[in-house]
Design an enzyme around this catalytic site. Structure first.
Site, PDB file in Angstrom:
ATOM      1  CG  HIS A 146      59.574  -4.346  18.238  1.00  0.00           C
ATOM      2  ND1 HIS A 146      59.251  -5.417  18.853  1.00  0.00           N
ATOM      3  CD2 HIS A 146      58.718  -3.196  18.262  1.00  0.00           C
ATOM      4  CE1 HIS A 146      57.951  -5.084  19.637  1.00  0.00           C
ATOM      5  NE2 HIS A 146      57.743  -3.696  19.362  1.00  0.00           N
ATOM      6  CG  HIS A 167      54.722  -2.247  20.982  1.00  0.00           C
ATOM      7  ND1 HIS A 167      56.015  -2.256  21.396  1.00  0.00           N
ATOM      8  CD2 HIS A 167      54.297  -1.152  21.956  1.00  0.00           C
ATOM      9  CE1 HIS A 167      56.425  -1.474  22.109  1.00  0.00           C
ATOM     10  NE2 HIS A 167      55.391  -0.828  22.721  1.00  0.00           N
ATOM     11  CB  CYS A 224      56.969  -7.460  17.666  1.00  0.00           C
ATOM     12  SG  CYS A 224      58.244  -8.279  16.454  1.00  0.00           S
TER      13      CYS A 224
END
Length: 352
Positions: A309, A321, A256
């Protein structure tokens, strides 16, 4: 031979002697080391790999590098001069020095049992591994396996711990920690098992941000940067996911934060490597714009409510993402999404 050359040779010899002496002290002279047959290693009951434990003075230890990779900490660096390992899963950077009793998780310090060398391999005790990786690890003697509970439901007290340091590391309060364990005093002991408070009692707040955001008053340029970030991010739709991916893995694989780092870098904005450090940039926003960073916890991996994240808001309720399940993808209506909505922490604006 010149004086400067002799001095450099002497300094090199002294450095080598110090390093040799340091490493020789990492495993006690009278330490009893016992080999253990190769064990299956299971995460939440599912066997994922094999591992070779050893017993040092009666305590089970696991090879650090192998365990790191099994848990998704694939980005690994070693500083030979200091004997320090640095590993990351894309969310948290862990720094651990051989023989040391304190390690660093992002900007937080934790106490651990000292890691040891054996046959040129770094080992950590199961208790130390639990503190480092936010898991609970134990050896199951009846079938000779290593069991990992992830995220950890309990924590084993390390030397030097207090209720305050434990509560801070798990983003909770001393009162909630005591309540979860029916404690009436602040006295704890090494080796004691403590329950980690429930998910709604562990919640990381926004890290301390930069005092001065980078100035940029040109509205058109700001809007171009925002749209540039989104356009760059879309180029990688369909790319795969890898825990602890580096920029060398791009454009085929991301985690991420390597994804956000790259797409912002391509638009002239430098971000740190991991999501928790990225959260220290810019300023907190409630009304989101395209290009804002969105931060979430990962309740499937972390029991301490930490940032796990990061994604990029697209301006229409959606987020682009790199997720572990779908790779680089778009999640529509992200804040009402059953998973992402409940794990949302806050958003930051770094294009400003």
């Amino acid at each position: 031979m010149g004086r400067d050359v002799l001095q450099r040779i002497r300094r090199t010899i002294v450095a080598i002697l110090i390093l040799t002496l340091t490493f020789s002290m990492l495993l006690p002279v009278h330490a009893q080391v016992q080999k253990v047959p190769t064990a299956g290693i299971a995460i939440n009951g599912k066997v994922v790999d094999g591992i070779n434990p050893i017993i040092i003075n009666g305590k089970y230890h696991l090879p650090f590098l192998q365990l790191s990779k099994i848990l998704g900490y694939n980005n690994i660096k070693y500083e030979q001069k200091t004997g320090t390992y640095q590993v990351t899963d894309g969310s948290t950077i862990i720094r651990m020095t051989m023989g040391g009793t304190r390690a660093k998780k992002s900007n937080e310090y934790i106490n651990i049992e000292p890691p040891r060398w054996n046959n040129n391999t770094a080992y950590v005790s199961m208790n130390a591994a639990g503190a480092l990786f936010n898991v609970y690890i134990y050896y199951k003697k009846d079938n000779g396996s290593v069991q990992i509970q992830r995220p950890a439901g309990q924590y084993v007290v390390q030397s030097g711990d207090t209720l305050w340091t434990i509560s801070r590391a798990h983003h909770t309060t001393v009162a909630d920690l005591k309540a979860a364990n029916n404690l009436t005093t602040n006295i704890i002991s090494v080796g004691q098992k403590l329950k980690i408070p429930a998910r709604d009692k562990t919640h990381e707040l926004e890290p301390i941000r930069e005092k001065e955001p980078v100035p940029n008053d040109h509205h058109t340029k700001l809007e171009n940067q925002r749209q540039g970030v989104i356009a760059e991010a879309k180029k990688y739709l369909g790319a795969g996911y890898k825990f602890g991916a580096s920029l060398a893995d791009a454009p085929k694989l991301f985690d991420c934060s390597s994804f956000t780092m790259l797409v912002f870098q391509q638009n002239g904005i430098q971000l740190p490597r991991v999501s928790r450090d990225q959260a220290s940039k810019g300023f907190n926003v409630n009304e989101l714009k395209a290009g804002d960073l969105m931060f979430f916890t990962n309740s499937e991996i972390y029991s301490d409510g930490r940032i796990g994240h990061v994604g990029v808001y697209m301006g229409d309720g959606s987020m682009i993402h790199a997720s572990s399940s779908k790779g680089v993808s778009i999640t529509k209506n992200v804040l009402t999404n059953p998973y992402w909505g409940k794990n949302y922490l806050f958003s930051k604006r770094v294009i400003q």
